[in-house]
Design an enzyme around this catalytic site. Structure first.
Site, short mmCIF file in Angstrom:
data_model
loop_
_atom_site.label_atom_id
_atom_site.label_comp_id
_atom_site.label_asym_id
_atom_site.label_seq_id
_atom_site.Cartn_x
_atom_site.Cartn_y
_atom_site.Cartn_z
N ASP A 19 0.83 -1.21 0.00
CA ASP A 19 0.00 0.00 0.00
C ASP A 19 0.87 1.27 0.00
O ASP A 19 1.98 1.25 0.51
CB ASP A 19 -0.91 -0.03 1.24
CG ASP A 19 -2.12 0.87 1.09
OD1 ASP A 19 -2.32 1.44 -0.01
OD2 ASP A 19 -2.87 1.01 2.06
N ASN A 67 -10.34 -3.03 -6.79
CA ASN A 67 -9.50 -2.05 -7.51
C ASN A 67 -10.08 -1.63 -8.87
O ASN A 67 -9.66 -0.63 -9.44
CB ASN A 67 -8.07 -2.57 -7.70
CG ASN A 67 -7.23 -2.52 -6.44
OD1 ASN A 67 -6.29 -3.29 -6.26
ND2 ASN A 67 -7.55 -1.61 -5.53
C1 FPP Z 1 -1.45 0.24 -3.47
O1 FPP Z 1 -1.11 1.59 -3.58
C2 FPP Z 1 -0.96 -0.56 -4.58
C3 FPP Z 1 -1.74 -1.18 -5.52
C4 FPP Z 1 -3.20 -1.10 -5.53
C5 FPP Z 1 -1.18 -1.97 -6.61
C6 FPP Z 1 0.15 -2.63 -6.43
C7 FPP Z 1 0.69 -2.91 -7.78
C8 FPP Z 1 1.96 -2.78 -8.20
C9 FPP Z 1 3.07 -2.43 -7.28
C10 FPP Z 1 2.36 -2.93 -9.64
C11 FPP Z 1 1.82 -4.07 -10.47
C12 FPP Z 1 2.03 -5.42 -9.93
C13 FPP Z 1 2.97 -6.35 -10.32
C14 FPP Z 1 2.90 -7.69 -9.71
C15 FPP Z 1 4.04 -6.10 -11.28
P1 FPP Z 1 -2.29 2.65 -3.68
O2 FPP Z 1 -2.45 3.04 -5.09
O3 FPP Z 1 -3.52 2.11 -3.02
O4 FPP Z 1 -1.67 3.82 -2.82
P2 FPP Z 1 -2.46 4.95 -2.01
O5 FPP Z 1 -3.31 4.22 -0.98
O6 FPP Z 1 -1.37 5.74 -1.39
O7 FPP Z 1 -3.29 5.71 -3.00
#
Ligand code: FPP
Length: 240
Positions: A19, A67
């Site tokens: 996250d 998501n």
């Molecule tokens: C959370 O940060 C992260 C995600 C929803 C996605 C995680 C995905 C990746 C790191 C890249 C793709 C995956 C692979 C396996 C290559 P957020 O966007 O919820 O952050 P925030 O809460 O600060 O907005």
């Protein structure tokens, strides 16, 4: 190593809620996509470190069933990052004996992602090193719902006797059936909840929360989480 980790007691299965990519980017006046890109870099570091420590399974919550509610542009960015990660790195991961698996409804992902997933799975399925398990279009409630449907079907057709259904039966019908329950669940970026991740499997997991955003998480932070885990007292409801 900064933390005094006992290599014989490393968690067999670490699951991570990655996250804070968006907040990391915002803090740097960058677009959210830059946060996700930086997040992929962290995946590389953490996978390597898990491999080095002897972790057997690393499950990453990469895309949840919730998501899809994000703007299309962001969903597309995440899907593109996923497919390019698999496209560019599967070969090297294979050379390092990594086995790539997924949980979640991968049939619901865009075609190019699905084909990269299938390719990565096929190429690495006999590898004996760390299992990189990607939770994609995954939701624990959906997984449990699917398990219930399959259990009811198998009970109806006589494949399963209702009197024999126990907790192990339920585990067998979950998409995590071939991996042990997570010993350690890590969530970055200050949030302290499961957000529909592995809710059945997490019954006896240890939780580690850190304020660090996922793009800033690294080998040392992982060591710290494992070190803290090793100093917890796991009793599984019993007494010491
Ligand atoms: C959370 O940060 C992260 C995600 C929803 C996605 C995680 C995905 C990746 C790191 C890249 C793709 C995956 C692979 C396996 C290559 P957020 O966007 O919820 O952050 P925030 O809460 O600060 O907005």
């Amino acid at each position: 190593m900064k933390y005094d980790i006992e290599l014989s007691k490393v968690p067999a299965h670490i699951a991570i809620i990655m996250d804070g990519n968006g907040r990391w980017a915002k803090g740097k006046f960058l677009p959210r996509s830059a946060g996700h890109k930086a997040g992929v870099e962290t995946i590389r570091k953490v996978l390597k470190e898990c491999q080095r420590l002897g972790v057997k399974h690393l499950t990453l919550y990469a895309f949840s069933t919730e998501n899809w509610k994000r703007p299309k542009l962001e969903v597309d960015t995440l899907m593109n990052l996923l497919s390019s990660y698999l496209k560019n790195e599967t070969r090297v991961l294979h050379e390092h004996n990594v086995r790539i698996t997924t949980i979640g409804s991968v049939d619901g992902l865009p075609k190019n992602c699905k084909s990269e997933i299938d390719r990565a799975y096929e190429l690495t399925k006999f590898n004996t090193g760390i299992n990189l398990n990607l939770a994609l279009n995954y939701g624990a409630r959906q997984d449990i719902k699917n398990a219930i449907i399959d259990i009811v079907k198998d009970t109806k057709c006589g494949k399963l006797d209702i009197g024999n259904i126990d907790e192990d039966t339920i585990k067998k019908y979950l998409s995590t059936n071939s991996i042990p329950d997570p010993d350690l669940i890590i969530r970055t970026s200050g949030e302290e909840r499961l957000s529909n991740f592995l809710i059945w499997e997490a019954s006896y997991s240890e939780f580690y929360f850190t304020d660090i955003h996922w793009p800033d998480f690294n080998e040392e932070e992982l060591q710290k989480a494992v070190y803290i885990y090793q100093n917890r007292d796991r009793r599984f409801g019993g007494l010491k």
